[in-house]
Scaffold this motif. Structure first.
Motif, PDB file in Angstrom:
ATOM      1  N   THR A 438      92.957  19.741 -77.003  1.00 12.99           N
ATOM      2  CA  THR A 438      91.824  20.055 -77.890  1.00 12.99           C
ATOM      3  C   THR A 438      90.731  20.747 -77.076  1.00 12.99           C
ATOM      4  OG1 THR A 438      92.287  18.122 -79.250  1.00 12.99           O
ATOM      5  CG2 THR A 438      90.108  19.125 -79.454  1.00 12.99           C
ATOM      6  N   ALA A 439      90.373  21.960 -77.490  1.00 13.25           N
ATOM      7  CA  ALA A 439      89.299  22.687 -76.803  1.00 13.25           C
ATOM      8  C   ALA A 439      87.980  21.917 -76.950  1.00 13.25           C
ATOM      9  CB  ALA A 439      89.165  24.088 -77.370  1.00 13.25           C
ATOM     10  N   GLN A 440      87.206  21.916 -75.888  1.00 14.93           N
ATOM     11  CA  GLN A 440      85.942  21.172 -75.897  1.00 14.93           C
ATOM     12  C   GLN A 440      84.790  22.053 -75.369  1.00 14.93           C
ATOM     13  OE1 GLN A 440      86.295  17.185 -74.137  1.00 14.93           O
ATOM     14  NE2 GLN A 440      88.531  17.367 -74.293  1.00 14.93           N
ATOM     15  N   PRO A 441      84.384  23.065 -76.138  1.00 16.57           N
ATOM     16  CA  PRO A 441      83.265  23.929 -75.717  1.00 16.57           C
ATOM     17  C   PRO A 441      81.945  23.161 -75.776  1.00 16.57           C
ATOM     18  CG  PRO A 441      83.956  24.510 -77.930  1.00 16.57           C
ATOM     19  CD  PRO A 441      84.937  23.487 -77.436  1.00 16.57           C
ATOM     20  N   GLN A 442      81.231  23.131 -74.656  1.00 14.84           N
ATOM     21  CA  GLN A 442      80.038  22.309 -74.542  1.00 14.84           C
ATOM     22  C   GLN A 442      78.769  23.144 -74.298  1.00 14.84           C
ATOM     23  OE1 GLN A 442      79.165  19.245 -74.888  1.00 14.84           O
ATOM     24  NE2 GLN A 442      81.034  18.005 -74.886  1.00 14.84           N
ATOM     25  N   TYR A 443      77.665  22.601 -74.817  1.00 19.09           N
ATOM     26  CA  TYR A 443      76.330  23.032 -74.443  1.00 19.09           C
ATOM     27  C   TYR A 443      75.679  21.904 -73.636  1.00 19.09           C
ATOM     28  CZ  TYR A 443      76.581  26.821 -77.914  1.00 19.09           C
ATOM     29  OH  TYR A 443      76.936  27.935 -78.629  1.00 19.09           O
ATOM     30  N   VAL A 444      74.559  22.234 -72.948  1.00 16.66           N
ATOM     31  CA  VAL A 444      73.839  21.220 -72.178  1.00 16.66           C
ATOM     32  C   VAL A 444      72.374  21.195 -72.596  1.00 16.66           C
ATOM     33  CG1 VAL A 444      75.365  21.336 -70.172  1.00 16.66           C
ATOM     34  CG2 VAL A 444      73.387  22.861 -70.302  1.00 16.66           C
ATOM     35  N   GLY A 445      71.747  20.034 -72.402  1.00 13.72           N
ATOM     36  CA  GLY A 445      70.330  19.857 -72.692  1.00 13.72           C
ATOM     37  C   GLY A 445      69.679  18.995 -71.636  1.00 13.72           C
ATOM     38  N   TYR A 446      68.362  18.883 -71.687  1.00  5.37           N
ATOM     39  CA  TYR A 446      67.636  18.061 -70.719  1.00  5.37           C
ATOM     40  C   TYR A 446      67.972  16.590 -70.917  1.00  5.37           C
ATOM     41  CZ  TYR A 446      64.691  22.212 -70.064  1.00  5.37           C
ATOM     42  OH  TYR A 446      64.228  23.473 -69.806  1.00  5.37           O
ATOM     43  N   ALA A 447      68.268  15.910 -69.825  1.00  4.48           N
ATOM     44  CA  ALA A 447      68.561  14.477 -69.910  1.00  4.48           C
ATOM     45  C   ALA A 447      67.287  13.638 -69.918  1.00  4.48           C
ATOM     46  CB  ALA A 447      69.453  14.054 -68.743  1.00  4.48           C
ATOM     47  N   SER A 448      66.220  14.148 -69.344  1.00  5.46           N
ATOM     48  CA  SER A 448      64.977  13.375 -69.224  1.00  5.46           C
ATOM     49  C   SER A 448      63.965  13.783 -70.283  1.00  5.46           C
ATOM     50  CB  SER A 448      64.366  13.577 -67.840  1.00  5.46           C
ATOM     51  OG  SER A 448      63.134  12.887 -67.715  1.00  5.46           O
ATOM     52  N   LYS A 449      63.079  12.876 -70.621  1.00  2.00           N
ATOM     53  CA  LYS A 449      61.880  13.210 -71.373  1.00  2.00           C
ATOM     54  C   LYS A 449      60.806  13.687 -70.396  1.00  2.00           C
ATOM     55  CE  LYS A 449      62.562   9.920 -75.184  1.00  2.00           C
ATOM     56  NZ  LYS A 449      61.969   8.768 -75.927  1.00  2.00           N
ATOM     57  N   PHE A 450      59.767  14.332 -70.934  1.00  2.00           N
ATOM     58  CA  PHE A 450      58.714  14.871 -70.068  1.00  2.00           C
ATOM     59  C   PHE A 450      57.340  14.565 -70.665  1.00  2.00           C
ATOM     60  CE2 PHE A 450      62.450  17.383 -69.091  1.00  2.00           C
ATOM     61  CZ  PHE A 450      62.447  17.399 -67.705  1.00  2.00           C
ATOM     62  N   GLN A 451      56.643  13.665 -70.009  1.00  2.00           N
ATOM     63  CA  GLN A 451      55.244  13.367 -70.326  1.00  2.00           C
ATOM     64  C   GLN A 451      54.501  13.385 -68.987  1.00  2.00           C
ATOM     65  OE1 GLN A 451      55.499   9.569 -72.308  1.00  2.00           O
ATOM     66  NE2 GLN A 451      56.356  10.451 -74.190  1.00  2.00           N
ATOM     67  N   LEU A 452      53.747  14.449 -68.744  1.00  2.00           N
ATOM     68  CA  LEU A 452      53.261  14.762 -67.411  1.00  2.00           C
ATOM     69  C   LEU A 452      51.795  14.394 -67.223  1.00  2.00           C
ATOM     70  CD1 LEU A 452      54.827  18.319 -67.020  1.00  2.00           C
ATOM     71  CD2 LEU A 452      55.923  16.083 -66.756  1.00  2.00           C
ATOM     72  N   LEU A 453      51.531  13.739 -66.109  1.00  2.00           N
ATOM     73  CA  LEU A 453      50.169  13.556 -65.618  1.00  2.00           C
ATOM     74  C   LEU A 453      49.932  14.613 -64.552  1.00  2.00           C
ATOM     75  CD1 LEU A 453      47.499  11.923 -65.356  1.00  2.00           C
ATOM     76  CD2 LEU A 453      48.672  10.555 -63.591  1.00  2.00           C
ATOM     77  N   ASP A 454      48.876  15.418 -64.737  1.00  2.00           N
ATOM     78  CA  ASP A 454      48.604  16.540 -63.845  1.00  2.00           C
ATOM     79  C   ASP A 454      47.211  16.370 -63.243  1.00  2.00           C
ATOM     80  OD1 ASP A 454      47.437  19.243 -63.164  1.00  2.00           O
ATOM     81  OD2 ASP A 454      49.466  19.884 -63.664  1.00  2.00           O
ATOM     82  N   LEU A 455      47.148  16.275 -61.910  1.00  2.00           N
ATOM     83  CA  LEU A 455      45.882  16.152 -61.183  1.00  2.00           C
ATOM     84  C   LEU A 455      45.745  17.338 -60.237  1.00  2.00           C
ATOM     85  CD1 LEU A 455      46.138  12.367 -60.166  1.00  2.00           C
ATOM     86  CD2 LEU A 455      45.015  13.319 -62.199  1.00  2.00           C
ATOM     87  N   SER A 456      44.578  17.971 -60.243  1.00  2.00           N
ATOM     88  CA  SER A 456      44.373  19.107 -59.345  1.00  2.00           C
ATOM     89  C   SER A 456      42.948  19.099 -58.810  1.00  2.00           C
ATOM     90  CB  SER A 456      44.655  20.435 -60.061  1.00  2.00           C
ATOM     91  OG  SER A 456      43.621  20.746 -60.979  1.00  2.00           O
ATOM     92  N   ALA A 457      42.780  19.736 -57.646  1.00  2.00           N
ATOM     93  CA  ALA A 457      41.457  19.846 -57.029  1.00  2.00           C
ATOM     94  C   ALA A 457      41.384  21.163 -56.269  1.00  2.00           C
ATOM     95  CB  ALA A 457      41.190  18.666 -56.087  1.00  2.00           C
ATOM     96  N   ARG A 458      40.172  21.715 -56.222  1.00  2.00           N
ATOM     97  CA  ARG A 458      39.926  22.956 -55.488  1.00  2.00           C
ATOM     98  C   ARG A 458      38.576  22.853 -54.783  1.00  2.00           C
ATOM     99  NH1 ARG A 458      40.421  28.593 -58.512  1.00  2.00           N
ATOM    100  NH2 ARG A 458      42.589  28.262 -57.856  1.00  2.00           N
ATOM    101  N   TRP A 459      38.561  23.233 -53.511  1.00  2.00           N
ATOM    102  CA  TRP A 459      37.323  23.249 -52.738  1.00  2.00           C
ATOM    103  C   TRP A 459      37.135  24.648 -52.165  1.00  2.00           C
ATOM    104  CZ3 TRP A 459      36.827  21.529 -47.040  1.00  2.00           C
ATOM    105  CH2 TRP A 459      35.485  21.654 -46.625  1.00  2.00           C
ATOM    106  N   ASP A 460      35.992  25.259 -52.479  1.00  2.00           N
ATOM    107  CA  ASP A 460      35.616  26.558 -51.933  1.00  2.00           C
ATOM    108  C   ASP A 460      34.465  26.372 -50.959  1.00  2.00           C
ATOM    109  OD1 ASP A 460      37.116  28.859 -53.245  1.00  2.00           O
ATOM    110  OD2 ASP A 460      36.525  27.703 -55.007  1.00  2.00           O
ATOM    111  N   THR A 461      34.605  26.981 -49.776  1.00  2.00           N
ATOM    112  CA  THR A 461      33.550  26.914 -48.780  1.00  2.00           C
ATOM    113  C   THR A 461      33.471  28.245 -48.056  1.00  2.00           C
ATOM    114  OG1 THR A 461      32.665  25.605 -46.938  1.00  2.00           O
ATOM    115  CG2 THR A 461      35.044  26.005 -46.961  1.00  2.00           C
ATOM    116  N   VAL A 462      32.565  28.348 -47.098  1.00  2.00           N
ATOM    117  CA  VAL A 462      32.365  29.574 -46.322  1.00  2.00           C
ATOM    118  C   VAL A 462      32.303  29.194 -44.855  1.00  2.00           C
ATOM    119  CG1 VAL A 462      30.857  31.541 -45.898  1.00  2.00           C
ATOM    120  CG2 VAL A 462      31.119  30.668 -48.222  1.00  2.00           C
ATOM    121  N   LEU A 463      33.086  29.914 -44.038  1.00  2.00           N
ATOM    122  CA  LEU A 463      33.088  29.691 -42.601  1.00  2.00           C
ATOM    123  C   LEU A 463      32.263  30.768 -41.903  1.00  2.00           C
ATOM    124  CD1 LEU A 463      36.807  28.732 -41.869  1.00  2.00           C
ATOM    125  CD2 LEU A 463      34.874  27.222 -42.326  1.00  2.00           C
TER     126      LEU A 463
END
Length: 607
Positions: A438-463
Motif C-alpha cells: 500500500t502506497a503511503q505518501p506523507q506530508y509533514v508538520g510541526y511537532a511542537s507548539k510555539f508560544q514565545l517569550l521574547d526579551l531584548s536589550a540595546r545599549w548605545d554609547t560613544v567611545l
C-alpha cells in the motif's frame, strides 16, 4: 487764478499781495506743467502695459490655451489692474509736482481754492492713498491667482497639490555570495519543504525505491550574483491617514527573501507585491495599521527576517513620560493571519473539510531611556502566540481506495525552511488485500507548539567622544515546548532531529531556547559619505525555539537548529551608497553534522 490769491489760516481770510500771489501762481503753474508731463508719461506707460496684457490674453484665447470664458474673466481683471496702475501713476506724478520748495505755498493756494469752491477752468487731481492702492493690488492678485490655481491655467512651475502628499522610496542591492560546505557534512539532509509542496513522499520502501528530495550539503557554490530591488509609493492621505504600496524583486513568493538570482539564461526577473497598507493615527502617540506591513515589533532576525512583512492588523503606541521626557514607553499589538485552509478541499468530495485558520497573536512592550548625551538604552518584553500551526495526525485515510487527501493535510506549513522537529501527518489505512504494497505518501508538520517569550536589550554609547558603539542582545524561549506532548501528538511519527543511532525517543535531540548578541562599532546606519562600521555577533537557535519559516534566510541557510558566529563591516563611499562585507560560520546544534560558511560582498544604494 483767483483761488491762488486767497489763503486761509484758522478759518479767517486774509489778503495776499497781488505780486506775491502772481509769483506763487507762476511757480504752481510751472510745477503743474511738470507734473502733467510726468502724469502723461505714467499714463502712457500704464496704457502700454494694458495694451500688451490685453493682446496677450487675446492671443491665449485665439490659440486655445484658455477658453473664452476664462479669457473674458482675465480681461476684466486686467482692466482692474490697469486702473489701479493708472491711479498709482497719477499719485506719483502729483507727489513729484508738489515736491519742489515752492510746492508748500502752491499747495496751500490750491487747498485754499478747493476750500473756497472750484471755479470754471480749475483742474482737480484725485488722490488715492498708498494703503488703498496696495489693497486694490492685493485683492486683484489674490482673485486672479485663486482662479488660476482652481482652473489650472496659471503658475506653470507649480505642481498640483496632491503630488505634495506623495513620495517615493526605494533601494537596490547587488550581492556576490559564496557558500562553503564541510567535507564531513551528512549528505542525507531531507528537503521537507519540497515534499510538502508536492503530492507527498511515499515512505513505503516496497512501493517506492527512490530517495526523498535532498538538500545540497557538500558541493560549494562560489561567486553567485544576486540582486534585490524595492520601490515604494507612500501617500499622506490626510494628516491622520497614510497609505503605502511597495514592490520587490524575488525568485519566488518566499516571505523571508527578496533576492533574485542573476543569470538563468538572461530571463526577465519577477516582481512581487511586497507591502500594501493603510494606517490611521488619531493622536500623535497611537497608530493603527492594516494590510501587509513591516513587523511592528523590536526583535532580532532569529524570529523575523529583515525582509519579512506581516499580513493583518496592528496597533502601536509610543509616549514620553510627562515627568521624565528622556523615558519613552512604547508597545505593539498584532493580529496576523498566517494561513487559511482551502474552502474547497477535498476538491473531489461532496463533504468538505471545516475551515481552518493559522494565526499569530503578538504583543510587545518596551522603553527607550536616554541616560545622557552619550548613552541610551532600549529594553523590550514580547509574547508571540502562534496558534493552530502545529501538525495534527489525521483520522484513518484510505488513499488506496481513491481518496486523494486526508483531513489534516491543511496542517502542513505553507512555507518552511529547516530545523524544526517534524511529524508525519497522515494516518494512512492499509489495503487489507495487499497491506505490504500500500502506497503511503506523507506530508509533514510541526511537532511542537510555539508560544514565545521574547526579551531584548540595546545599549548605545560613544567611545572617545565620537565613535558610536552599540550592543544588542536577544533571548527567546518557547514556553509551549514539551517533548512528551510532541511524541504523543505524532503517535511516534517524529522524523528528524535524532542523534547517533536509531530514530527513537532516546536519541531524540531538540530544545526551546535561542539567544544572540551583537556588537557594532561605528555608525549603525550608513547615510553620509565616510560613514563606516564593523560588527561581530553570535547566535544559537535550538530546533524548536521558534518556527523555522520566518527568520533570517542567510544564517545556516535559514531556519533553526543552528549556531555560529558572524562578522562584517560597511563603508559609505557616497551619500546613501555603501559597500558591505560579511562572513558567517555556522553548524548544527543537534543531529547529523552540517557546517556552512557563507561569504557575502554587496553594494547597496538607498533613494
Amino acid at each position: 487764478m483767483k483761488a491762488l490769491e486767497r489763503m486761509t489760516d484758522g478759518g479767517a481770510r486774509r489778503a495776499v499781495p497781488r505780486r506775491a500771489a502772481g509769483t506763487a501762481g507762476a511757480v504752481a503753474l510751472a510745477l503743474a506743467l511738470l507734473g502733467a508731463t510726468g502724469l502723461a508719461h505714467a499714463q502712457a506707460q500704464a496704457a502700454s502695459q494694458d495694451t500688451a496684457m490685453v493682446k496677450l490674453i487675446h492671443g491665449l484665447i485665439k490659440s486655445g490655451a484658455i477658453d473664452k470664458a476664462t479669457g473674458e474673466a482675465l480681461l476684466a481683471q486686467a482692466q482692474t489692474e490697469a486702473y489701479a496702475a493708472t491711479q498709482a501713476a497719477q499719485m506719483a506724478a502729483q507727489k513729484q509736482a508738489w515736491s519742489a520748495p515752492a510746492a508748500g505755498a502752491a499747495g496751500a493756494a490750491v487747498g485754499a481754492g478747493a476750500a473756497a469752491g472750484a471755479e470754471p477752468g480749475d483742474v482737480r487731481i484725485p488722490y488715492i492713498s498708498q494703503t488703498t492702492r496696495d489693497q486694490i493690488r492685493d485683492e486683484v492678485k489674490s482673485e486672479v491667482m485663486a482662479q488660476a490655481k482652481s482652473e489650472g491655467w496659471a503658475a506653470p512651475n507649480e505642481t498640483p497639490e496632491w503630488t505634495k502628499r506623495i513620495h517615493f522610496e526605494g533601494d537596490f542591492r547587488l550581492r556576490n555570495e559564496s557558500r562553503f560546505y564541510s567535507s564531513s557534512n551528512t549528505n542525507t539532509q531531507i528537503d521537507w519543504a519540497t515534499i510538502n509542496k508536492g503530492n507527498g513522499f511515499d515512505v513505503n520502501s516496497n512501493t517506492n525505491l527512490s530517495l526523498p528530495p535532498l538538500l545540497n550539503t557538500t558541493q560549494n557554490r562560489t561567486n553567485q550574483f544576486r540582486a534585490r530591488a524595492r520601490f515604494g509609493l507612500f501617500a499622506d492621505v490626510s494628516e491622520q491617514v497614510k497609505a503605502g504600496v511597495r514592490l520587490a524583486s524575488s525568485n519566488d513568493d518566499s516571505p523571508v527573501s527578496t533576492n533574485t538570482t542573476l543569470g538563468g539564461g538572461l530571463n526577465k526577473k519577477s516582481v512581487w507585491l511586497d507591502q500594501m497598507w493603510l494606517s490611521y493615527q488619531p493622536v500623535d502617540w497611537v497608530k493603527f495599521t492594516g494590510g501587509r506591513f513591516a513587523p511592528p515589533f523590536a526583535t532580532s532576525d532569529m524570529l523575523f527576517s529583515s525582509d519579512l512583512n506581516l499580513d493583518g492588523i496592528a496597533a502601536q503606541f509610543s509616549k514620553a513620560l510627562p515627568q521624565n521626557p528622556n523615558v519613552e514607553l512604547f508597545g505593539s499589538l498584532g493580529f496576523i493571519p498566517l494561513e487559511y485552509s482551502n474552502d474547497n478541499a477535498p476538491s473531489n468530495s461532496q463533504s468538505k473539510m471545516s475551515s481552518q485558520t493559522k494565526w499569530l497573536l503578538g504583543t510587545q512592550f518596551g522603553a527607550n531611556w536616554k541616560l545622557d548625551s552619550k548613552n541610551s538604552f532600549r529594553g523590550t518584553v514580547g509574547y508571540f502566540d502562534f496558534r493552530n500551526i502545529t501538525g495534527q495526525l489525521s483520522s484513518p485515510c484510505s488513499l488506496y481506495s481513491g481518496q486523494t487527501s486526508c483531513d489534516t493535510d491543511w496542517s502542513r506549513p505553507a512555507f518552511m525552511q529547516k530545523g524544526n522537529t517534524l511529524m508525519l501527518l497522515r494516518n494512512i489505512a492499509l489495503n487489507p488485500l495487499d497491506p505490504a504494497n500500500t502506497a503511503q505518501p506523507q506530508y509533514v508538520g510541526y511537532a511542537s507548539k510555539f508560544q514565545l517569550l521574547d526579551l531584548s536589550a540595546r545599549w548605545d554609547t560613544v567611545l572617545a567622544g565620537r565613535f558610536p558603539l552599540r550592543f544588542d542582545v536577544n533571548y527567546i524561549r518557547n514556553l509551549a515546548y514539551n517533548e512528551g506532548e510532541m511524541w504523543a501528538r505524532s503517535n511516534g511519527g517524529i522524523v528528524n532531529n535524532f542523534g547517533a543511532g536509531d530514530a527513537t525517543r532516546a536519541n531524540f535531540k531538540s530544545g526551546p531556547n535561542a539567544y544572540m548578541f551583537q556588537a557594532t562599532f561605528g555608525k549603525p546606519v550608513m547615510a553620509a559619505r565616510g560613514d563606516w562600521n564593523v560588527l561581530f555577533g553570535y547566535k544559537r537557535i535550538e530546533p524548536d525555539a521558534v518556527p523555522d519559516a520566518y527568520n533570517d534566510s542567510t544564517f545556516h541557510g535559514g531556519g533553526t537548529n543552528a549556531k555560529g558566529y558572524y562578522l562584517g563591516g560597511s563603508y559609505a563611499f557616497d551619500k546613501n551608497a555603501w559597500i558591505t562585507g560579511r562572513w558567517l560560520s555556522t553548524k548544527e546544534v543537534y543531529g547529523a553534522p552540517l557546517s556552512i560558511d557563507t561569504l557575502q560582498i554587496e553594494v547597496n544604494a538607498r533613494f
